[in-house]
Design a protein around this motif. Structure first.
Motif: not given
Length: 603
Positions: A371-398
Motif C-alpha cells: 500500500q505504501r508503494k501504491e500510495f507513493v505511486a498514486n501521489v506521484s501520479h496524482e501530482l504528475r497529472t496536473p503538473l503535466t497539464t500546467i506545464k503543457s499549457y504554459l509552454e503553449a502560452l510561452d
C-alpha cells in the motif's frame, strides 16, 4: 530370605552391631578376667602351701637335727605334721624325707609310703632349686599342686618337705565365679539389646519419619511436616528437613507461578512460538503458532513436519537464521506470509540443546508495504497529472501563439488555475491525513445539537441538488441527544459524504440525510443516495487512500481519492465508526456514529 531383610534396616543393624561390640568387649574382658582369677587363686594356693612348708621346715629341721634315735625323730615329725596339716586341710598329703629321699613321715593314710624313696624331691635335695612347685594330674584325673621345700641346717640340705594338695576346690570356686560372670554377661547383653533397640529407635524413628516425608514430597505434597521431638542432631536434621520442605514449596510455587506467567505470555503473544529439543522434536508451542500455521500439532512431532520448509532443517542448529514462509489457504486463496526466526538454545558450555522458532505473521506488513508503494505511486501520479497539464499549457502560452488569442489564452489560464487548485486540494488533503495519522490534529470537542449541524449541511447542498434535479430529504428522529464532537470536522465529514452523493447521483435521484439514536446511546448519521452504487468487489477497499472505483470519472469530477480516508480517520478520532453499504446500480449508504454528550460515554 525373610530373615535377611533385617539387615536392610538401620535399626537392626545398629542393634546387632551394638550387641556384637558389647559381646566382643565382654569376651575380651572375660578372657582377661578368667586368666587373672586363675593366676590369682593359683598364686594364693602356692603361697599357702609354701608358707606351710616354711613353717614346717623350722620344726622339722630341729627334729631331724636332734641326737635322738630315728624312731623318736619320726615320732616328733609325725606329731608336727598332724598338728600343722591335719586340722588345716585334711585333703593335703604331707611327707618329710631325709637327704637320701627316704620318706620319714606322711600324713597320708597309706603308711606304706614310709621308708620308700620319693624321687619328686630330688631337685630340691640336690640344691638345684630353692623350692619346686609343679601342677600335675592325680591318679584320679584331678589336678593337684606338688610343692617340694628343702629342710636346711647350717646351710646344708638335710631333708625336704613334700606336699601334695588337690586343686579341685580352687577350680570349683573359679568356675562358680565364672558362672556368675557369664550370668551377669547374659543379663547385660539382654539389657544392652533392649537399650540398643531403644537407642536405634531413637535414631531411626526420626529417620523413618523423614523418609516418609521425602516420599510424600516426591509425590508433590509439601504441607506435611516432620515432628521435631528433640534439639539434638536428629532434631536439627528434622528441623533442617522441614526448612528444606518449606523452601522447596516456595521454590515450586514460584516455579509454577513463573510457568503460569510464561504460559500466559505464550498464550497471549501476537507471535507464534515453537520450542524443540536437540533432535528437533516439539516440546513447547503456543496457540498462536497453530493459528498462524492453520493446523494443530502435538508434542514430539518433528519441526520439519510442523513447518513446510523447502529445505528441511538439520538439528541441532548452530547459528541463528531467518526465512519467510508463504501459506496459501485453498478455501479463499488468501496468501499468508510468515517470518520464521530460528534461534538455537545453548547451555553455558555452548552446547546446543534445542531450538526456538518465532513465527510472525507479516502479511499485514507486506500489505502495508504494497500500500505504501501504491500510495507513493498514486501521489506521484496524482501530482504528475496536473503538473503535466500546467506545464503543457504554459509552454503553449510561452510559444506566443496562444497569447495573441485572448479567448484561447484565457481558457489556458483557467485550466492552469484549476489544475493548480487541484494540486492545492491534494496537498492539503495529504497534509491533513498525515496529521491525522500522526495524531497531531487537536479535536475541539464540545456539546453540539446534531439537528442544527445536519440542517446547516442540508442548506449547503440544497442548491446543488436543485440544480441537478435531485430530491434531498432530511430525516431526524425526535429527542435526539446532543453529541460531543468537533463542529468543523463533523461538517467536513458531512461535506465529503454529501458531495460524493451529489456527484454520483443522476438527475431524478434522491439523497437522504438522517440521524437516529442507537440502543447503546450513540447517534448514527447516514447519507443514502440512489446513485450509480459501488461494485461489491470494491467495497472492501473503498476507504483506502487514492482508491477509486472509476478513476477516469473521479478525476474528471475533481476528486482527490482521499475524502473517505480522511472521513474515516476523523470519525475514529471521535471514538465512532464509519461503514458503507452499496448495491451496484441501486445506490449507496454511508453511516457513521458519534458519542452522545453524557459523562459516562464522553471520550
Amino acid at each position: 530370605m525373610k530373615w535377611l531383610r533385617i539387615f536392610n534396616s538401620v535399626q537392626w543393624k545398629v542393634v546387632i552391631i551394638y550387641i556384637l561390640l558389647l559381646l566382643i568387649a565382654v569376651q575380651l574382658i572375660g578372657v582377661y578376667f578368667f586368666r587373672n582369677v586363675e593366676q590369682y587363686y593359683e598364686g594364693n594356693f602356692r603361697n599357702r602351701l609354701q608358707t606351710q612348708a616354711e613353717l614346717l621346715q623350722d620344726k622339722v629341721a630341729d627334729a631331724m637335727g636332734s641326737r635322738e634315735n630315728s624312731q623318736n625323730q619320726r615320732k616328733k615329725i609325725d606329731e608336727l605334721i598332724q598338728a600343722l596339716f591335719t586340722l588345716d586341710n585334711k585333703t593335703d598329703v604331707v611327707q618329710v624325707v631325709d637327704q637320701d629321699g627316704i620318706v620319714l613321715s606322711t600324713s597320708s593314710d597309706n603308711k606304706s609310703l614310709v621308708g620308700q624313696k620319693n624321687v619328686k624331691v630330688s631337685r630340691v635335695l640336690q640344691g638345684d632349686v630353692q623350692s619346686d612347685v609343679q601342677i600335675r594330674p592325680s591318679p584320679n584325673g584331678q589336678r593337684q599342686m606338688l610343692v617340694s621345700y628343702p629342710v636346711m641346717e647350717d646351710g646344708l640340705v638335710i631333708g625336704a618337705i613334700y606336699i601334695e594338695a588337690p586343686m579341685e576346690e580352687m577350680y570349683k570356686t573359679i568356675r562358680t565365679i565364672n558362672n556368675y560372670l557369664i550370668k551377669i554377661t547374659l543379663v547385660s547383653l539382654v539389657g544392652t539389646g533392649i537399650l540398643g533397640v531403644v537407642l536405634a529407635r531413637t535414631i531411626t524413628n526420626p529417620v523413618k519419619e523423614i523418609t516418609r516425608q521425602a516420599t510424600v514430597m516426591a509425590e508433590g505434597n509439601f504441607d506435611r511436616k516432620v515432628d521435631v521431638k528433640s534439639q539434638d542432631e536428629i532434631g536439627q536434621l528434622a528441623s533442617s528437613f522441614n526448612h528444606l520442605a518449606h523452601h522447596l514449596r516456595e521454590a515450586l510455587s514460584q516455579k509454577e507461578e513463573e510457568k503460569g506467567k510464561l504460559e500466559s505470555v505464550l498464550a497471549n503473544m501476537s507471535d507464534g512460538v515453537i520450542a524443540t529439543d536437540r533432535r528437533g522434536r516439539v516440546i513447547v508451542m503456543n496457540r498462536r503458532a497453530e493459528e498462524i500455521l492453520n493446523r494443530s500439532f502435538q508434542h514430539g512431532e518433528s519441526i520439519n513436519q510442523v513447518l513446510p520448509l523447502a529445505q528441511p532443517l538439520t538439528p541441532p542448529l548452530a547459528e541463528e537464521r531467518e526465512t519467510y514462509l508463504e501459506l496459501n489457504d485453498s478455501e479463499d486463496e488468501h496468501l499468508t506470509v510468515v517470518k520464521l526466526t530460528f534461534t538455537p538454545i545453548r547451555r553455558p558450555g555452548r552446547e546446543t540443546v534445542g531450538l526456538i522458532v518465532v513465527l510472525q505473521d507479516v502479511t499485514e506488513e507486506e500489505k502495508l508495504d504494497r500500500q505504501r508503494k501504491e500510495f507513493v505511486a498514486n501521489v506521484s501520479h496524482e501530482l504528475r497529472t496536473p503538473l503535466t497539464t500546467i506545464k503543457s499549457y504554459l509552454e503553449a502560452l510561452d510559444e506566443g501563439g496562444a497569447m495573441e488569442e485572448k479567448e484561447l489564452a484565457s481558457r489556458f489560464l483557467r485550466v492552469t488555475r484549476q489544475e493548480a487548485e487541484r494540486m492545492t486540494r491534494l496537498i492539503h488533503d495529504l497534509l491533513q491525513l498525515s496529521r491525522l495519522d500522526a495524531e497531531k490534529v487537536r479535536f475541539h470537542k464540545q456539546p453540539l445539537l446534531l439537528s442544527e449541524v445536519l440542517e446547516d449541511a442540508a442548506d449547503r447542498f440544497s442548491v446543488q441538488c436543485e440544480q441537478k434535479e435531485i430530491d434531498f430529504t432530511l430525516s431526524i428522529s425526535d429527542r435526539l441527544p446532543r453529541v460531543y464532537a468537533d463542529r468543523d470536522q463533523v461538517d467536513q465529514v458531512l461535506d465529503n459524504l454529501l458531495s460524493n452523493a451529489v456527484k454520483y447521483t443522476q438527475a431524478g435521484g434522491s439523497i437522504t440525510l438522517s440521524a437516529r439514536k442507537r440502543s447503546d446511546g450513540f447517534i448514527t448519521v447516514s447519507v443514502a443516495d440512489t446513485g450509480i452504487g459501488i461494485p461489491k468487489k470494491d467495497l472492501e477497499r473503498i476507504f483506502d487512500r487514492f482508491y477509486r472505483v472509476d478513476k477516469a470519472r473521479s478525476r474528471s469530477m475533481g476528486g482527490t481519492g482521499l475524502g473517505l480516508s480522511i472521513a474515516r480517520e476523523m470519525i475514529r478520532g471521535h471514538g465512532g465508526e464509519i461503514g458503507i453499504e452499496s448495491q451496484y446500480g441501486e445506490g449507496t449508504t454511508v453511516s457513521f456514529t458519534l458519542p452522545p454528550c453524557e459523562p459516562e460515554v464522553v471520550r
